[in-house]
Enzyme design. Structure first.
Site, PDB file in Angstrom:
ATOM      1  N   CYS A   1       0.543  -1.629   0.035  1.00 26.93           N
ATOM      2  CA  CYS A   1      -0.013  -0.286  -0.001  1.00 26.93           C
ATOM      3  C   CYS A   1       1.117   1.244   0.172  1.00 26.93           C
ATOM      4  CB  CYS A   1      -0.895   0.078   0.991  1.00 26.93           C
ATOM      5  SG  CYS A   1      -1.658   1.876   1.671  1.00 26.93           S
TER       6      CYS A   1
ATOM      7  N   CYS B   1     -10.884  10.448   8.167  1.00 26.68           N
ATOM      8  CA  CYS B   1      -9.270  10.036   7.558  1.00 26.68           C
ATOM      9  C   CYS B   1      -8.642  10.724   8.081  1.00 26.68           C
ATOM     10  CB  CYS B   1      -9.802   9.163   5.999  1.00 26.68           C
ATOM     11  SG  CYS B   1      -7.453   9.739   5.344  1.00 26.68           S
TER      12      CYS B   1
ATOM     13  N   GLU C   1      -4.423  11.835  -2.649  1.00 23.53           N
ATOM     14  CA  GLU C   1      -5.951  11.079  -3.682  1.00 23.53           C
ATOM     15  C   GLU C   1      -4.805  11.950  -4.530  1.00 23.53           C
ATOM     16  OE1 GLU C   1      -8.722  10.457  -4.362  1.00 23.53           O
ATOM     17  OE2 GLU C   1      -7.994  10.802  -6.394  1.00 23.53           O
TER      18      GLU C   1
ATOM     19  N   SER D   1      -6.877   3.885  -5.916  1.00 26.36           N
ATOM     20  CA  SER D   1      -8.165   4.316  -5.712  1.00 26.36           C
ATOM     21  C   SER D   1      -8.835   6.372  -5.165  1.00 26.36           C
ATOM     22  CB  SER D   1      -8.249   4.285  -4.039  1.00 26.36           C
ATOM     23  OG  SER D   1      -8.922   4.272  -3.235  1.00 26.36           O
TER      24      SER D   1
ATOM     25  N   SER E   1     -13.996   5.419  -3.616  1.00 19.76           N
ATOM     26  CA  SER E   1     -14.190   5.588  -1.823  1.00 19.76           C
ATOM     27  C   SER E   1     -15.228   6.342  -2.354  1.00 19.76           C
ATOM     28  CB  SER E   1     -13.335   6.202  -1.569  1.00 19.76           C
ATOM     29  OG  SER E   1     -11.862   5.875  -1.567  1.00 19.76           O
ATOM     30  N   LEU E   2     -17.020   5.307  -2.319  1.00 21.15           N
ATOM     31  CA  LEU E   2     -17.816   6.007  -2.617  1.00 21.15           C
ATOM     32  C   LEU E   2     -18.584   6.542  -1.173  1.00 21.15           C
ATOM     33  CD1 LEU E   2     -20.197   6.775  -4.430  1.00 21.15           C
ATOM     34  CD2 LEU E   2     -21.541   4.774  -3.963  1.00 21.15           C
ATOM     35  N   HIS E   3     -18.530   5.777  -0.052  1.00 25.81           N
ATOM     36  CA  HIS E   3     -18.475   5.733   1.103  1.00 25.81           C
ATOM     37  C   HIS E   3     -20.443   5.635   1.655  1.00 25.81           C
ATOM     38  CE1 HIS E   3     -14.778   4.934   2.663  1.00 25.81           C
ATOM     39  NE2 HIS E   3     -14.620   5.739   1.965  1.00 25.81           N
TER      40      HIS E   3
HETATM   41  N1  SAH Z   1      -7.792   9.134  -1.606  1.00 30.02           N
HETATM   42  C1  SAH Z   1      -7.905   8.404  -2.199  1.00 30.02           C
HETATM   43  C2  SAH Z   1      -6.691   6.447  -1.608  1.00 30.02           C
HETATM   44  C3  SAH Z   1      -6.457   6.951  -0.173  1.00 30.02           C
HETATM   45  S1  SAH Z   1      -7.568   6.451   0.575  1.00 30.02           S
HETATM   46  C4  SAH Z   1      -9.320   7.901  -1.506  1.00 30.02           C
HETATM   47  O1  SAH Z   1      -9.650   8.929  -1.201  1.00 30.02           O
HETATM   48  O2  SAH Z   1      -9.763   6.344  -2.032  1.00 30.02           O
HETATM   49  C5  SAH Z   1      -8.124   4.420   0.811  1.00 30.02           C
HETATM   50  C6  SAH Z   1      -9.244   4.155   1.252  1.00 30.02           C
HETATM   51  O3  SAH Z   1      -9.267   4.121   2.814  1.00 30.02           O
HETATM   52  C7  SAH Z   1      -9.940   5.010   1.186  1.00 30.02           C
HETATM   53  O4  SAH Z   1     -11.134   4.431   0.332  1.00 30.02           O
HETATM   54  C8  SAH Z   1     -10.652   5.851   2.143  1.00 30.02           C
HETATM   55  O5  SAH Z   1     -11.892   6.354   2.461  1.00 30.02           O
HETATM   56  C9  SAH Z   1     -10.161   4.704   3.014  1.00 30.02           C
HETATM   57  N2  SAH Z   1     -10.635   5.153   5.289  1.00 30.02           N
HETATM   58  C10 SAH Z   1      -9.738   6.545   5.331  1.00 30.02           C
HETATM   59  N3  SAH Z   1      -9.257   6.903   6.307  1.00 30.02           N
HETATM   60  C11 SAH Z   1     -10.692   5.441   6.757  1.00 30.02           C
HETATM   61  C12 SAH Z   1     -10.678   5.225   7.848  1.00 30.02           C
HETATM   62  N4  SAH Z   1     -10.716   5.828   9.758  1.00 30.02           N
HETATM   63  N5  SAH Z   1     -11.622   3.500   8.082  1.00 30.02           N
HETATM   64  C13 SAH Z   1     -11.661   2.999   6.531  1.00 30.02           C
HETATM   65  N6  SAH Z   1     -11.486   2.828   5.948  1.00 30.02           N
HETATM   66  C14 SAH Z   1     -10.959   4.736   5.983  1.00 30.02           C
END
Ligand code: SAH
Length: 368
Positions: A120, A134, A182, A215, A238-240
């Site tokens: 990673c 995050c 990002e 990602s 990263s939809l969430h």
């Molecule tokens: N900026 C990019 C890649 C880095 S983060 C992105 O957002 O996709 C990689 C993944 O980890 C993303 O899906 C992000 O949303 C997730 N992530 C970040 N913080 C997190 C947390 N505290 N718990 C679970 N997943 C998290």
């Protein structure tokens, strides 16, 4: 047509010194000639760095010591200095903290599985996307990493895996751009590093594009550019949450590109590359884990070439949010499956070393 990304605003604070891995194969030949050596040296150097994983001129026995020294000192500056390594999962996971030439810190996490080894990596020091759950997002963006700095994280991991430090010597098989940053906001350097990773040896490490996952928070112009590259890396979005109202808060870039636009771009990516994309979804208790959201997501993704990766939220220090209840997680999975949407729940490797999602380097910079 080379549309600039509007969010490509990371300040080039203290640019990393130019490295061989910042260059295309053609530029490598030019760089070698520029310092008065013959062009074929570029192939030799590529072979040492990308195929043999050596950046030590003493090991470049097909080049005379004086020339090797000169090439190394001009084209192979040390980009990463290891500050600290922490292991967990009985040595199968390790987090490395790296210091850049200007003191900036980034991390990479190496995870060894019975059948593969996944790295990673970080694409930026910090991140400007400001997702509230995050840890990296909380600290903001420090600077973009250079292609050399991104590639160097891969180089170091290949050496660790070969050395036997993590059990029987093995190859690096998978790379995920899920560390700090990002990737779409540092597009050119990330693309250059992806070429270094995926080009067959000796021009690159020869790791298959399908084994590389990029990602993104959902930068639509970035996804569109990626389609043009014709490198079928795996796209993760990263939809969430499936609704714009909550996503405007959870992933603030959503105020610019809505869920519908992001999914349309991902669908286009899947259509042109033939690759299934993945939807990253951190399950946050009572925030985005309700049955109606699972239902909405299931309806949106039904019959699409997509897969949902649910991530139990890894709570960041001081956050009021926590992971979903077990029963809510199960219900979420079942609801998605009822629509025929493939879903997995991500394992939580690296939690106890703060190497899990979104925690990279945060605790260290808090100390310094
Ligand atoms: N900026 C990019 C890649 C880095 S983060 C992105 O957002 O996709 C990689 C993944 O980890 C993303 O899906 C992000 O949303 C997730 N992530 C970040 N913080 C997190 C947390 N505290 N718990 C679970 N997943 C998290």
């Amino acid at each position: 047509m080379d549309k600039p990304l509007i969010i490509d605003v990371a300040p080039a604070k203290k640019k990393a010194p130019k490295h061989f891995a910042d260059l295309t194969p053609e530029e490598r030949i030019a760089a070698v000639k520029e310092i008065g050596e013959q062009g074929f040296r570029a192939k030799q150097l590529a072979n040492h760095y990308f195929a043999r994983h050596s950046d030590d001129p003493a090991e470049w026995t097909d080049i005379s010591p004086a020339i090797a020294e000169k090439l190394a000192s001009t084209l192979f500056p040390q980009l990463l200095t290891l500050v600290r390594t922490i292991e967990c999962d009985g040595g199968a996971t390790r987090k490395d903290l790296w210091k850049m030439h200007d003191g900036v810190l980034v991390e990479s996490v190496l995870m060894r599985y019975p059948d593969r080894a996944t790295l990673c990596i970080s694409s930026q020091a910090g991140c400007g996307m400001n997702c509230p759950f995050c840890a990296t997002g909380q600290a903001g963006l420090t600077r973009n990493l250079s292609a050399g700095e991104i590639t160097a994280q891969v180089f170091e991991a290949t050496k660790v895996l070969e050395s036997g430090e993590m059990g029987e010597s093995t190859r690096l098989s998978n790379i995920v751009f899920m560390g700090m940053g990002e990737p779409m906001a540092n597009y050119n350097a990330v693309m250059r590093s992806i070429r270094n990773i995926t080009s067959p040896a000796p021009d690159g490490f020869g790791i298959g594009a399908r084994s590389v996952t990029l990602s993104t928070v959902g930068v639509v112009t970035g996804i569109e550019k990626l389609i043009e590259e014709k490198i079928p890396v795996t796209l993760a979005v990263s939809l969430h949450t499936p609704d714009d109202e909550l996503r405007d808060t959870l992933v603030p870039i959503n105020t610019r590109w809505k869920v519908r636009q992001v999914l349309a771009a991902a669908d286009e990516y899947a259509r042109t590359t033939g690759r299934r994309y993945s939807i990253e979804y951190a399950l946050i208790r009572d925030v985005n884990d309700q049955a109606w959201r699972a239902d909405l997501l299931g309806r949106m993704l039904k019959n699409k070439n997509a897969h949902v990766n649910l991530i139990p939220l890894n709570p960041t220090p001081g956050s009021k949010w926590t992971a979903s209840r077990r029963e809510d997680e199960k219900a979420f999975v079942a609801k998605l499956e009822s629509y025929g949407v493939p879903v997995t729940v991500r394992d939580t490797r690296g939690r106890e070393i703060e190497g899990a999602c979104g925690q990279l380097a945060a605790s260290e910079s808090g100390k310094s």
